[in-house]
Design a protein around this motif. Sequence first.
Motif, PDB file in Angstrom:
ATOM      1  N   GLY A  29       0.797  -1.218   0.000  1.00 48.25           N
ATOM      2  CA  GLY A  29       0.000   0.000   0.000  1.00 48.25           C
ATOM      3  C   GLY A  29       0.827   1.263   0.000  1.00 48.25           C
ATOM      4  N   ASP A  30       2.141   1.150  -0.233  1.00 48.29           N
ATOM      5  CA  ASP A  30       3.001   2.338  -0.188  1.00 48.29           C
ATOM      6  C   ASP A  30       3.016   3.043  -1.547  1.00 48.29           C
ATOM      7  N   ASN A  31       1.826   3.466  -1.971  1.00 51.84           N
ATOM      8  CA  ASN A  31       1.683   4.098  -3.280  1.00 51.84           C
ATOM      9  C   ASN A  31       1.728   5.613  -3.213  1.00 51.84           C
ATOM     10  N   PHE A  32       1.896   6.150  -1.993  1.00 53.65           N
ATOM     11  CA  PHE A  32       1.973   7.596  -1.806  1.00 53.65           C
ATOM     12  C   PHE A  32       3.178   7.898  -0.916  1.00 53.65           C
ATOM     13  N   PRO A  33       4.397   7.710  -1.450  1.00 54.11           N
ATOM     14  CA  PRO A  33       5.599   7.835  -0.616  1.00 54.11           C
ATOM     15  C   PRO A  33       5.810   9.233  -0.044  1.00 54.11           C
ATOM     16  N   ASP A  34       5.229  10.241  -0.676  1.00 54.59           N
ATOM     17  CA  ASP A  34       5.430  11.610  -0.203  1.00 54.59           C
ATOM     18  C   ASP A  34       4.379  12.043   0.809  1.00 54.59           C
ATOM     19  N   ALA A  35       3.387  11.208   1.046  1.00 49.45           N
ATOM     20  CA  ALA A  35       2.321  11.579   1.976  1.00 49.45           C
ATOM     21  C   ALA A  35       2.837  11.524   3.413  1.00 49.45           C
ATOM     22  N   TYR A  57     -16.230 -10.048  -3.260  1.00 51.58           N
ATOM     23  CA  TYR A  57     -15.010 -10.826  -3.036  1.00 51.58           C
ATOM     24  C   TYR A  57     -13.802  -9.942  -3.320  1.00 51.58           C
ATOM     25  N   GLU A  58     -12.825  -9.959  -2.432  1.00 55.91           N
ATOM     26  CA  GLU A  58     -11.535  -9.313  -2.652  1.00 55.91           C
ATOM     27  C   GLU A  58     -10.444 -10.323  -2.324  1.00 55.91           C
ATOM     28  N   SER A  59      -9.544 -10.552  -3.284  1.00 53.43           N
ATOM     29  CA  SER A  59      -8.458 -11.504  -3.031  1.00 53.43           C
ATOM     30  C   SER A  59      -7.370 -10.890  -2.169  1.00 53.43           C
ATOM     31  N   PHE A  60      -7.349  -9.578  -2.036  1.00 56.99           N
ATOM     32  CA  PHE A  60      -6.507  -8.897  -1.052  1.00 56.99           C
ATOM     33  C   PHE A  60      -7.169  -7.566  -0.692  1.00 56.99           C
ATOM     34  N   GLY A  61      -6.968  -6.541  -1.504  1.00 55.21           N
ATOM     35  CA  GLY A  61      -7.574  -5.242  -1.236  1.00 55.21           C
ATOM     36  C   GLY A  61      -6.534  -4.189  -0.920  1.00 55.21           C
ATOM     37  N   ILE A  62      -5.789  -3.762  -1.944  1.00 58.56           N
ATOM     38  CA  ILE A  62      -4.732  -2.765  -1.757  1.00 58.56           C
ATOM     39  C   ILE A  62      -5.284  -1.492  -1.138  1.00 58.56           C
ATOM     40  N   VAL A  63      -6.496  -1.103  -1.532  1.00 56.23           N
ATOM     41  CA  VAL A  63      -7.038   0.170  -1.036  1.00 56.23           C
ATOM     42  C   VAL A  63      -7.294   0.131   0.467  1.00 56.23           C
ATOM     43  N   TYR A  64      -7.518  -1.057   1.035  1.00 60.33           N
ATOM     44  CA  TYR A  64      -7.666  -1.141   2.488  1.00 60.33           C
ATOM     45  C   TYR A  64      -6.368  -0.707   3.184  1.00 60.33           C
ATOM     46  N   VAL A  65      -5.241  -1.083   2.596  1.00 63.09           N
ATOM     47  CA  VAL A  65      -3.943  -0.701   3.157  1.00 63.09           C
ATOM     48  C   VAL A  65      -3.665   0.776   2.886  1.00 63.09           C
ATOM     49  N   GLU A  66      -3.888   1.199   1.642  1.00 66.61           N
ATOM     50  CA  GLU A  66      -3.675   2.608   1.292  1.00 66.61           C
ATOM     51  C   GLU A  66      -4.399   3.540   2.254  1.00 66.61           C
ATOM     52  N   ALA A  67      -5.656   3.255   2.507  1.00 68.46           N
ATOM     53  CA  ALA A  67      -6.480   4.135   3.331  1.00 68.46           C
ATOM     54  C   ALA A  67      -5.888   4.308   4.727  1.00 68.46           C
ATOM     55  N   GLN A  68      -5.290   3.246   5.261  1.00 71.79           N
ATOM     56  CA  GLN A  68      -4.782   3.312   6.623  1.00 71.79           C
ATOM     57  C   GLN A  68      -3.544   4.197   6.743  1.00 71.79           C
ATOM     58  N   GLN A  69      -2.832   4.393   5.639  1.00 76.03           N
ATOM     59  CA  GLN A  69      -1.724   5.337   5.667  1.00 76.03           C
ATOM     60  C   GLN A  69      -2.212   6.735   6.047  1.00 76.03           C
ATOM     61  N   PHE A  70      -3.465   7.037   5.721  1.00 73.43           N
ATOM     62  CA  PHE A  70      -4.044   8.350   5.981  1.00 73.43           C
ATOM     63  C   PHE A  70      -4.944   8.344   7.223  1.00 73.43           C
ATOM     64  N   GLY A  71      -4.868   7.254   7.998  1.00 76.97           N
ATOM     65  CA  GLY A  71      -5.641   7.179   9.218  1.00 76.97           C
ATOM     66  C   GLY A  71      -7.118   6.939   9.015  1.00 76.97           C
ATOM     67  N   LEU A  72      -7.496   6.275   7.911  1.00 75.16           N
ATOM     68  CA  LEU A  72      -8.902   5.966   7.673  1.00 75.16           C
ATOM     69  C   LEU A  72      -9.210   4.541   8.133  1.00 75.16           C
ATOM     70  N   PRO A  73     -10.178   4.360   9.030  1.00 75.18           N
ATOM     71  CA  PRO A  73     -10.693   3.013   9.270  1.00 75.18           C
ATOM     72  C   PRO A  73     -11.269   2.460   7.969  1.00 75.18           C
ATOM     73  N   VAL A  74     -11.312   1.149   7.851  1.00 79.40           N
ATOM     74  CA  VAL A  74     -11.776   0.536   6.608  1.00 79.40           C
ATOM     75  C   VAL A  74     -12.865  -0.496   6.903  1.00 79.40           C
ATOM     76  N   ILE A  75     -13.854  -0.538   6.034  1.00 74.92           N
ATOM     77  CA  ILE A  75     -14.922  -1.535   6.143  1.00 74.92           C
ATOM     78  C   ILE A  75     -14.899  -2.386   4.881  1.00 74.92           C
ATOM     79  N   GLY A  76     -14.751  -3.685   5.077  1.00 75.23           N
ATOM     80  CA  GLY A  76     -14.772  -4.632   3.972  1.00 75.23           C
ATOM     81  C   GLY A  76     -15.703  -5.777   4.315  1.00 75.23           C
ATOM     82  N   THR A  77     -15.586  -6.871   3.571  1.00 77.90           N
ATOM     83  CA  THR A  77     -16.474  -8.006   3.805  1.00 77.90           C
ATOM     84  C   THR A  77     -15.683  -9.238   4.225  1.00 77.90           C
ATOM     85  N   THR A  78     -16.418 -10.199   4.720  1.00 74.33           N
ATOM     86  CA  THR A  78     -15.816 -11.453   5.184  1.00 74.33           C
ATOM     87  C   THR A  78     -15.419 -12.366   4.032  1.00 74.33           C
ATOM     88  N   ALA A  79     -15.800 -12.028   2.814  1.00 76.71           N
ATOM     89  CA  ALA A  79     -15.459 -12.844   1.645  1.00 76.71           C
ATOM     90  C   ALA A  79     -14.083 -12.456   1.138  1.00 76.71           C
TER      91      ALA A  79
END
Length: 383
Positions: A174-180, A284-306
């Motif tokens: 999720g390190d897609n914003f190295p300057d953030a 269905y998400e086989s991983f979910g890069i955006v879940y990791v990205e969001a946490q770099q900015f302090g955002l809680p994330v909601i996904g599914t059990t699938a």
Amino acid sequence: MGECQLLGRLPQGILKGRRPMRIGLLMVGDLESISGGYLYNRKLLAYLQRMGDEVVVISLPRRAYWRQLADNFGNACLQRIAAANLDILIEDAMAHPALFLLNRRINIPVLTLVHLLTSFERHACYGGWLYRIVERRYLKSVSGIIANSQTTLAQARQLLDGRLPPHCVAVPAGDNFPDAMPDVECIRRRALKPGPLNILLVGNVIHRKGLHVLIQALMQLAPEDFRLTVAGRLDMEPGYVAYIENLIRASGLRGRVSLKGVVRGRILADLYEQHDLMVLPSAYESFGIVYVEAQQFGLPVIGTTAGAAREIIRHGDNGYLVEPADADGLADHLQTLQRDRQLLLVMSENALAAYPAYACWDDSCRVIRQYLLGYGRREDDGA
């Protein structure tokens, strides 16, 4: 961050590690396509080239599943692979219908990079049956597996009745914003600020990503209690996009939901900074890069059990997990966070604290390259 397991041996002549590798990277469609899987492929390509390896990209056209099946009986793909003079071929498993028989005719080692196993998505009964047969045959045709999550690897193991070939797990990063540089005090003020809950969904507007479930959940909230921004492609499933637009109009949410289309780079980083949480209720998400990205900015994330979201989201700590299509359960969590800003702050701080533990792209790509070189080391050592 990643793990690698080498089991067994491959034929003579593989990757001695004494010269740059010449690697094929085969996929369906355009490498620049916007999705987590293509981003992964681009990061891997860049890393291998940076390490001095030669990488040849082989792209197959996007076509209907049954037309891809027919490719197994032609020679065009085989000729392109032979002409590339490769040491080893890495196939994006999304190309599996065109390769499950063809791989038997390729005389170099073939590894599959598995972002998603189609047979574990939700399909009509006949579709699931067909996908399982083809994907099982495909996985049996390769020399090794690179999986993007423990969940994906477990599914491959299930399809192969527990008999996995040599494999490694290299999770997306999720390190897609190295300057953030997230400001903890800004995150605190954002979470405690009264007013509507600012919700972000980062994902292409396709049925699998579950935007309709989120809208159905938002219909249970007072309109003044939220704003939703959607960042993702609008051209992949035009019929679904039309359905979403009609749903927004019919529910009276036109002024509360914004479909931004494709957003990248600094503009996407700005969206993360401006919102309170990220929601992606995918079927269905086989991983979910955006879940990791969001946490770099302090955002809680909601996904599914699938799928593999549970490898990222700790329910009740840095976000929530809901059952796919559970609009009522999703609405409950959104209402809770809208009303309890102290809880939102705690979860935001937990998300920010969780982010440094995730792999960076160099970590994940290094796992893959070591996996490739590991075959050669085993053979050279007489293993």
